[in-house]
Design a protein around this motif. Structure first.
Motif, mmCIF file in Angstrom:
data_model
loop_
_atom_site.group_PDB
_atom_site.id
_atom_site.type_symbol
_atom_site.label_atom_id
_atom_site.label_comp_id
_atom_site.label_asym_id
_atom_site.label_seq_id
_atom_site.Cartn_x
_atom_site.Cartn_y
_atom_site.Cartn_z
ATOM 1 N N THR A 176 2.430 -4.959 4.447
ATOM 2 C CA THR A 176 3.023 -4.254 3.525
ATOM 3 C C THR A 176 2.473 -2.666 3.077
ATOM 4 O O THR A 176 2.109 -2.534 2.419
ATOM 5 C CB THR A 176 3.820 -4.687 2.820
ATOM 6 O OG1 THR A 176 4.435 -6.405 3.007
ATOM 7 C CG2 THR A 176 5.506 -4.425 3.443
ATOM 8 N N TYR A 177 3.727 -1.360 3.743
ATOM 9 C CA TYR A 177 3.460 -0.115 3.427
ATOM 10 C C TYR A 177 4.835 0.506 2.682
ATOM 11 O O TYR A 177 5.982 -0.204 2.752
ATOM 12 C CB TYR A 177 3.020 0.436 4.318
ATOM 13 C CG TYR A 177 1.707 0.146 4.697
ATOM 14 C CD1 TYR A 177 0.069 1.281 4.555
ATOM 15 C CD2 TYR A 177 1.597 -0.531 5.974
ATOM 16 C CE1 TYR A 177 -0.597 0.627 5.361
ATOM 17 C CE2 TYR A 177 0.466 -1.154 6.373
ATOM 18 C CZ TYR A 177 -0.449 -0.278 5.765
ATOM 19 O OH TYR A 177 -1.402 -0.708 6.291
ATOM 20 N N ASP A 178 4.444 1.146 1.550
ATOM 21 C CA ASP A 178 5.744 1.773 0.503
ATOM 22 C C ASP A 178 5.625 3.122 1.121
ATOM 23 O O ASP A 178 4.501 3.855 0.401
ATOM 24 C CB ASP A 178 5.223 1.220 -0.367
ATOM 25 C CG ASP A 178 6.753 2.115 -1.418
ATOM 26 O OD1 ASP A 178 7.958 2.748 -0.440
ATOM 27 O OD2 ASP A 178 6.648 1.945 -2.755
ATOM 28 N N LEU A 179 5.745 4.206 1.902
ATOM 29 C CA LEU A 179 6.092 4.746 2.743
ATOM 30 C C LEU A 179 6.617 6.221 2.739
ATOM 31 O O LEU A 179 8.009 5.724 2.268
ATOM 32 C CB LEU A 179 6.127 5.179 4.182
ATOM 33 C CG LEU A 179 6.397 5.977 4.995
ATOM 34 C CD1 LEU A 179 4.600 6.689 5.066
ATOM 35 C CD2 LEU A 179 6.354 5.869 6.623
ATOM 36 N N THR A 180 5.888 6.875 1.621
ATOM 37 C CA THR A 180 6.644 8.580 0.998
ATOM 38 C C THR A 180 6.420 9.153 1.919
ATOM 39 O O THR A 180 5.241 9.955 2.621
ATOM 40 C CB THR A 180 6.368 8.731 -0.349
ATOM 41 O OG1 THR A 180 6.531 7.703 -1.301
ATOM 42 C CG2 THR A 180 7.347 10.273 -0.449
ATOM 43 N N TYR A 181 7.856 10.308 2.773
ATOM 44 C CA TYR A 181 7.632 11.307 3.621
ATOM 45 C C TYR A 181 8.234 12.568 2.838
ATOM 46 O O TYR A 181 9.016 12.728 2.557
ATOM 47 C CB TYR A 181 8.838 10.052 4.805
ATOM 48 C CG TYR A 181 8.662 11.729 6.322
ATOM 49 C CD1 TYR A 181 7.493 12.278 6.675
ATOM 50 C CD2 TYR A 181 9.905 12.320 6.021
ATOM 51 C CE1 TYR A 181 7.813 13.776 7.751
ATOM 52 C CE2 TYR A 181 10.297 14.100 6.902
ATOM 53 C CZ TYR A 181 9.221 14.274 7.315
ATOM 54 O OH TYR A 181 9.629 15.228 8.022
ATOM 55 N N VAL A 182 7.578 13.836 3.525
ATOM 56 C CA VAL A 182 7.407 15.048 3.632
ATOM 57 C C VAL A 182 7.358 15.613 4.108
ATOM 58 O O VAL A 182 6.251 15.648 5.047
ATOM 59 C CB VAL A 182 7.002 15.504 1.807
ATOM 60 C CG1 VAL A 182 7.155 14.738 0.277
ATOM 61 C CG2 VAL A 182 5.601 15.604 1.715
ATOM 62 N N VAL A 216 0.955 -1.020 -0.015
ATOM 63 C CA VAL A 216 0.398 0.168 -0.285
ATOM 64 C C VAL A 216 0.841 0.937 0.115
ATOM 65 O O VAL A 216 1.619 1.553 0.953
ATOM 66 C CB VAL A 216 -0.476 -0.268 1.043
ATOM 67 C CG1 VAL A 216 -1.552 1.349 1.413
ATOM 68 C CG2 VAL A 216 -1.853 -1.509 1.072
ATOM 69 N N ARG A 217 0.773 2.669 -0.954
ATOM 70 C CA ARG A 217 1.696 3.574 -0.936
ATOM 71 C C ARG A 217 1.167 4.454 -0.300
ATOM 72 O O ARG A 217 -0.111 4.914 -0.239
ATOM 73 C CB ARG A 217 1.689 4.077 -3.107
ATOM 74 C CG ARG A 217 2.684 2.678 -3.236
ATOM 75 C CD ARG A 217 2.729 2.869 -4.911
ATOM 76 N NE ARG A 217 2.916 4.248 -4.686
ATOM 77 C CZ ARG A 217 4.211 5.028 -4.782
ATOM 78 N NH1 ARG A 217 5.899 3.621 -4.229
ATOM 79 N NH2 ARG A 217 4.329 6.353 -4.577
ATOM 80 N N VAL A 218 1.929 4.408 0.988
ATOM 81 C CA VAL A 218 0.989 6.249 1.778
ATOM 82 C C VAL A 218 2.450 7.249 1.594
ATOM 83 O O VAL A 218 3.475 6.819 2.069
ATOM 84 C CB VAL A 218 1.427 5.008 3.123
ATOM 85 C CG1 VAL A 218 1.115 6.497 3.812
ATOM 86 C CG2 VAL A 218 0.791 4.069 2.847
ATOM 87 N N LEU A 219 0.971 8.221 1.098
ATOM 88 C CA LEU A 219 2.273 9.344 1.519
ATOM 89 C C LEU A 219 1.796 9.633 2.643
ATOM 90 O O LEU A 219 0.591 10.788 3.207
ATOM 91 C CB LEU A 219 1.730 10.370 0.654
ATOM 92 C CG LEU A 219 1.583 12.156 -0.039
ATOM 93 C CD1 LEU A 219 3.815 11.571 0.370
ATOM 94 C CD2 LEU A 219 1.541 12.874 -0.600
#
Length: 66
Positions: free
Chosen positions: A38-44, A13-16
């Protein structure tokens, strides 16, 4: 903060995460690591960066706290 284990990208799961406090972002990342999914985390850290991210990538979930 990207999860780099061997789960295929299609099963992640792609998470921003848009969060201006790095400690809070780390707490969210730690919590996601303990989940069964399982997560694919992008942090800004800014809304502007979040807006840019959603124009160039696709996400299933967007979490923000500003």
């Amino acid at each position: 903060m990207d999860d780099s284990n061997s789960t295929p990208l299609s099963d992640r799961v792609r998470v921003l995460l848009i969060e201006d406090n790095r400690a809070d972002a780390d707490l969210v990342a730690d919590h996601l690591e303990t989940a069964s999914q399982t997560y694919d985390l992008t942090y800004v850290s800014t809304l502007a960066a979040g807006r840019e991210a959603i124009t160039t990538e696709e996400f299933e979930v967007i979490l923000y706290d500003l």
